[in-house]
Design an enzyme around this catalytic site. Structure first.
Site, PDB file in Angstrom:
ATOM      1  N   LEU A 198      10.488 -20.654  -4.569  1.00 48.26           N
ATOM      2  CA  LEU A 198       9.472 -19.776  -3.972  1.00 48.26           C
ATOM      3  C   LEU A 198       8.148 -19.855  -4.732  1.00 48.26           C
ATOM      4  O   LEU A 198       8.121 -19.824  -5.956  1.00 48.26           O
ATOM      5  CB  LEU A 198       9.991 -18.332  -3.997  1.00 48.26           C
ATOM      6  CG  LEU A 198       9.011 -17.247  -3.528  1.00 48.26           C
ATOM      7  CD1 LEU A 198       8.766 -17.332  -2.026  1.00 48.26           C
ATOM      8  CD2 LEU A 198       9.533 -15.848  -3.890  1.00 48.26           C
ATOM      9  N   ILE A 230      -7.014  -4.396   7.462  1.00 44.81           N
ATOM     10  CA  ILE A 230      -6.821  -5.608   6.658  1.00 44.81           C
ATOM     11  C   ILE A 230      -7.340  -5.411   5.227  1.00 44.81           C
ATOM     12  O   ILE A 230      -6.901  -6.095   4.310  1.00 44.81           O
ATOM     13  CB  ILE A 230      -7.574  -6.809   7.323  1.00 44.81           C
ATOM     14  CG1 ILE A 230      -7.108  -7.018   8.762  1.00 44.81           C
ATOM     15  CG2 ILE A 230      -7.431  -8.088   6.525  1.00 44.81           C
ATOM     16  CD1 ILE A 230      -5.768  -7.667   8.932  1.00 44.81           C
ATOM     17  N   SER A 231      -8.297  -4.488   5.051  1.00 38.60           N
ATOM     18  CA  SER A 231      -8.849  -4.185   3.714  1.00 38.60           C
ATOM     19  C   SER A 231      -9.217  -5.440   2.914  1.00 38.60           C
ATOM     20  O   SER A 231      -8.861  -5.568   1.739  1.00 38.60           O
ATOM     21  CB  SER A 231      -7.886  -3.307   2.914  1.00 38.60           C
ATOM     22  OG  SER A 231      -7.648  -2.083   3.571  1.00 38.60           O
ATOM     23  N   ASP A 242       0.831  -1.217   0.000  1.00 42.23           N
ATOM     24  CA  ASP A 242       0.000   0.000   0.000  1.00 42.23           C
ATOM     25  C   ASP A 242       0.863   1.264   0.000  1.00 42.23           C
ATOM     26  O   ASP A 242       1.990   1.263   0.502  1.00 42.23           O
ATOM     27  CB  ASP A 242      -0.925  -0.024   1.233  1.00 42.23           C
ATOM     28  CG  ASP A 242      -2.078   0.950   1.083  1.00 42.23           C
ATOM     29  OD1 ASP A 242      -2.363   1.381  -0.049  1.00 42.23           O
ATOM     30  OD2 ASP A 242      -2.684   1.290   2.115  1.00 42.23           O
ATOM     31  N   GLY A 243       0.304   2.334  -0.550  1.00 44.53           N
ATOM     32  CA  GLY A 243       0.945   3.650  -0.480  1.00 44.53           C
ATOM     33  C   GLY A 243       1.538   4.159  -1.784  1.00 44.53           C
ATOM     34  O   GLY A 243       2.190   5.198  -1.802  1.00 44.53           O
ATOM     35  N   ASN A 244       1.288   3.460  -2.874  1.00 45.43           N
ATOM     36  CA  ASN A 244       1.844   3.899  -4.168  1.00 45.43           C
ATOM     37  C   ASN A 244       1.332   5.281  -4.567  1.00 45.43           C
ATOM     38  O   ASN A 244       2.102   6.129  -5.026  1.00 45.43           O
ATOM     39  CB  ASN A 244       1.440   2.928  -5.293  1.00 45.43           C
ATOM     40  CG  ASN A 244       2.027   1.553  -5.118  1.00 45.43           C
ATOM     41  OD1 ASN A 244       2.861   1.340  -4.245  1.00 45.43           O
ATOM     42  ND2 ASN A 244       1.591   0.613  -5.932  1.00 45.43           N
ATOM     43  N   SER A 251      -7.510  -5.286  -5.240  1.00 49.47           N
ATOM     44  CA  SER A 251      -8.644  -5.852  -4.512  1.00 49.47           C
ATOM     45  C   SER A 251      -9.911  -5.768  -5.349  1.00 49.47           C
ATOM     46  O   SER A 251      -9.977  -5.015  -6.329  1.00 49.47           O
ATOM     47  CB  SER A 251      -8.859  -5.090  -3.195  1.00 49.47           C
ATOM     48  OG  SER A 251      -9.415  -3.812  -3.457  1.00 49.47           O
ATOM     49  N   HIS A 272       2.570   3.424  -8.916  1.00 52.90           N
ATOM     50  CA  HIS A 272       2.392   1.995  -9.220  1.00 52.90           C
ATOM     51  C   HIS A 272       3.588   1.470 -10.021  1.00 52.90           C
ATOM     52  O   HIS A 272       4.086   0.377  -9.778  1.00 52.90           O
ATOM     53  CB  HIS A 272       1.099   1.767 -10.017  1.00 52.90           C
ATOM     54  CG  HIS A 272      -0.143   2.141  -9.262  1.00 52.90           C
ATOM     55  ND1 HIS A 272      -0.347   1.781  -7.942  1.00 52.90           N
ATOM     56  CD2 HIS A 272      -1.232   2.859  -9.619  1.00 52.90           C
ATOM     57  CE1 HIS A 272      -1.518   2.240  -7.544  1.00 52.90           C
ATOM     58  NE2 HIS A 272      -2.074   2.911  -8.533  1.00 52.90           N
ATOM     59  N   TRP A 320     -11.620  -2.140  -8.262  1.00 53.53           N
ATOM     60  CA  TRP A 320     -12.290  -1.938  -9.575  1.00 53.53           C
ATOM     61  C   TRP A 320     -13.051  -0.621  -9.599  1.00 53.53           C
ATOM     62  O   TRP A 320     -13.349  -0.086 -10.662  1.00 53.53           O
ATOM     63  CB  TRP A 320     -13.252  -3.087  -9.883  1.00 53.53           C
ATOM     64  CG  TRP A 320     -12.570  -4.382 -10.224  1.00 53.53           C
ATOM     65  CD1 TRP A 320     -12.598  -5.528  -9.476  1.00 53.53           C
ATOM     66  CD2 TRP A 320     -11.779  -4.686 -11.377  1.00 53.53           C
ATOM     67  NE1 TRP A 320     -11.864  -6.517 -10.090  1.00 53.53           N
ATOM     68  CE2 TRP A 320     -11.358  -6.026 -11.257  1.00 53.53           C
ATOM     69  CE3 TRP A 320     -11.376  -3.955 -12.499  1.00 53.53           C
ATOM     70  CZ2 TRP A 320     -10.549  -6.652 -12.209  1.00 53.53           C
ATOM     71  CZ3 TRP A 320     -10.575  -4.574 -13.456  1.00 53.53           C
ATOM     72  CH2 TRP A 320     -10.176  -5.906 -13.306  1.00 53.53           C
ATOM     73  N   GLU A 362     -12.476  -4.327  -4.519  1.00 50.01           N
ATOM     74  CA  GLU A 362     -12.961  -2.941  -4.388  1.00 50.01           C
ATOM     75  C   GLU A 362     -12.164  -1.968  -5.257  1.00 50.01           C
ATOM     76  O   GLU A 362     -12.661  -0.900  -5.602  1.00 50.01           O
ATOM     77  CB  GLU A 362     -12.890  -2.494  -2.923  1.00 50.01           C
ATOM     78  CG  GLU A 362     -13.925  -3.145  -2.003  1.00 50.01           C
ATOM     79  CD  GLU A 362     -13.595  -4.582  -1.633  1.00 50.01           C
ATOM     80  OE1 GLU A 362     -12.412  -4.975  -1.684  1.00 50.01           O
ATOM     81  OE2 GLU A 362     -14.544  -5.341  -1.302  1.00 50.01           O
TER      82      GLU A 362
HETATM   83  C1  IPE Z   1      -5.574  -2.618  -0.263  1.00 51.64           C
HETATM   84  O1  IPE Z   1      -5.219  -1.292  -0.403  1.00 51.64           O
HETATM   85  C2  IPE Z   1      -5.501  -3.321  -1.571  1.00 51.64           C
HETATM   86  C3  IPE Z   1      -4.163  -3.453  -2.139  1.00 51.64           C
HETATM   87  C4  IPE Z   1      -3.038  -3.059  -1.627  1.00 51.64           C
HETATM   88  C5  IPE Z   1      -4.124  -4.120  -3.388  1.00 51.64           C
HETATM   89  P1  IPE Z   1      -6.299  -0.128  -0.590  1.00 51.64           P
HETATM   90  O2  IPE Z   1      -5.529   1.135  -0.724  1.00 51.64           O
HETATM   91  O3  IPE Z   1      -7.225  -0.458  -1.684  1.00 51.64           O
HETATM   92  O4  IPE Z   1      -7.097  -0.192   0.780  1.00 51.64           O
HETATM   93  P2  IPE Z   1      -7.919   0.928   1.556  1.00 51.64           P
HETATM   94  O5  IPE Z   1      -8.922   1.485   0.596  1.00 51.64           O
HETATM   95  O6  IPE Z   1      -6.942   1.969   1.991  1.00 51.64           O
HETATM   96  O7  IPE Z   1      -8.516   0.218   2.720  1.00 51.64           O
HETATM   97  C1  IPE Z   2      -1.536   0.233  -3.380  1.00 52.32           C
HETATM   98  O1  IPE Z   2      -1.313   1.601  -3.416  1.00 52.32           O
HETATM   99  C2  IPE Z   2      -1.717  -0.371  -4.740  1.00 52.32           C
HETATM  100  C3  IPE Z   2      -3.107  -0.716  -5.081  1.00 52.32           C
HETATM  101  C4  IPE Z   2      -4.129  -0.679  -4.275  1.00 52.32           C
HETATM  102  C5  IPE Z   2      -3.358  -1.151  -6.437  1.00 52.32           C
HETATM  103  P1  IPE Z   2      -2.514   2.629  -3.456  1.00 52.32           P
HETATM  104  O2  IPE Z   2      -2.872   2.874  -4.878  1.00 52.32           O
HETATM  105  O3  IPE Z   2      -3.628   2.185  -2.584  1.00 52.32           O
HETATM  106  O4  IPE Z   2      -1.838   3.931  -2.844  1.00 52.32           O
HETATM  107  P2  IPE Z   2      -2.464   4.910  -1.748  1.00 52.32           P
HETATM  108  O5  IPE Z   2      -2.904   4.070  -0.604  1.00 52.32           O
HETATM  109  O6  IPE Z   2      -3.586   5.619  -2.406  1.00 52.32           O
HETATM  110  O7  IPE Z   2      -1.335   5.810  -1.377  1.00 52.32           O
HETATM  111 MG    MG Z   3      -4.070   2.419  -0.630  1.00 52.51          MG
END
Ligand code: IPE
Ligand code: IPE
Ligand code: MG
Length: 252
Positions: free
Chosen positions: A133, A197-198, A22-24, A67, A39, A71, A69
């Site tokens: 792996l 946990i999302s 997360d956090g891209n 995920s 990404h 989409w 969601e």
């Molecule tokens: C969870 O991250 C899904 C992935 C890392 C693929 P999200 O960024 O979608 O989750 P929320 O919306 O912050 O809970």
């Molecule tokens: C996680 O990074 C990658 C995916 C969910 C595809 P995000 O795109 O959720 O990045 P933030 O959380 O918005 O920073």
């Molecule tokens: Mg995110």
């Protein structure tokens, strides 16, 4: 190797590590860039962490890449992510093979565009005999989707007379999950400072050790992975018992 990796006990590695990458988007925005830039750089972290796990001898690595969601994100981001997925797989499949890494996918593949599904199926086939792996990509995945799917499939088995209700136990349920061939993760890492946990592996994470770091996914490297594993190894996993039982001291 680095100093942190020396802190790791190679005999007590988690067999299965699961990561919410997360956090891209925030990483990119902080640099004044478009979310897709984040990404794109996240792929570099994937490469580094896959390599790190393979070097250590971790058996299973599950990466939450998209995920159910997700989409609902803006179309340009969804399309950009799908294209990135396909081009990355195309580029990486040779190196997966060279490193004896077997690719698996969990999630609702029917939601993916056909060109992405075809590319994935090809990569699954090319790597299917590898014995190192196991790299499990969670794509169009959510824990609730998986459980719902399992319930429906079990109901079919019962309806068609192939399964008795009395026979349904945790082993049977486990067989209907997407992860039926894999042990549960012992360690779950989430990057970027979110403590949730999302919808990731809701059933399988029952007794996982959870590790959260503020590091954004595009900055996450082997060193950070070693930190997480060292932290995991410092914990006592009791599975509902008490310390003395876990330490092997006799308790009456
Ligand atoms: C969870 O991250 C899904 C992935 C890392 C693929 P999200 O960024 O979608 O989750 P929320 O919306 O912050 O809970
Ligand atoms: C996680 O990074 C990658 C995916 C969910 C595809 P995000 O795109 O959720 O990045 P933030 O959380 O918005 O920073
Ligand atoms: Mg995110």
């Amino acid at each position: 190797m680095s100093s942190v990796s020396e802190k790791i006990d190679k005999n007590r590695l988690p067999r299965h590590i699961a990561i919410i990458m997360d956090g891209n988007g925030r990483w990119a925005k902080e640099k004044g860039e478009d979310r897709l830039f984040g990404h794109f750089h996240g792929v570099e972290s994937v490469r580094n962490i896959v390599e790190g796990c393979a070097e250590l001898g971790v058996e299973y690595l599950t990466l939450y890449a998209f995920s159910t969601e997700n989409w609902d994100r803006p179309e340009y981001e969804v399309v950009g992510l799908m294209e990135l997925l396909v081009s990355t797989i195309r580029k990486e499949v040779d190196s997966l093979n060279k490193n004896n890494i077997r690719l698996h996918v969990i999630g609702d593949m029917s939601m993916l565009p056909e060109y992405a599904r075809n590319e994935l199926n090809e990569a699954l086939d090319i790597t299917k005999n590898n014995t190192g792996l196991n790299l499990i990509m969670a794509l169009s995945y959510s824990g609730r989707w998986e459980l719902l799917n399992a319930v429906k499939n079990i109901a079919w088995e019962v309806k068609n007379g192939r399964l008795n209700i009395e026979e349904i136990n945790q082993n049977i349920l486990q067989k209907f999950l997407c992860t039926s061939g894999f042990p549960d993760p012992e360690l779950m890492i989430r990057t970027s400072g979110e403590y949730r946990i999302s919808n990731f592996l809701l059933y399988q994470l029952a007794y996982a050790e959870l590790y959260f770091t503020n590091v954004r996914w595009p900055d996450f490297r082997k060193e950070n992975l070693y930190e997480a594993i060292a932290d995991y190894q410092s914990r006592e996993r009791r599975f509902g018992k008490i310390s003395e039982q876990v330490e092997g001291n006799e308790v009456v």
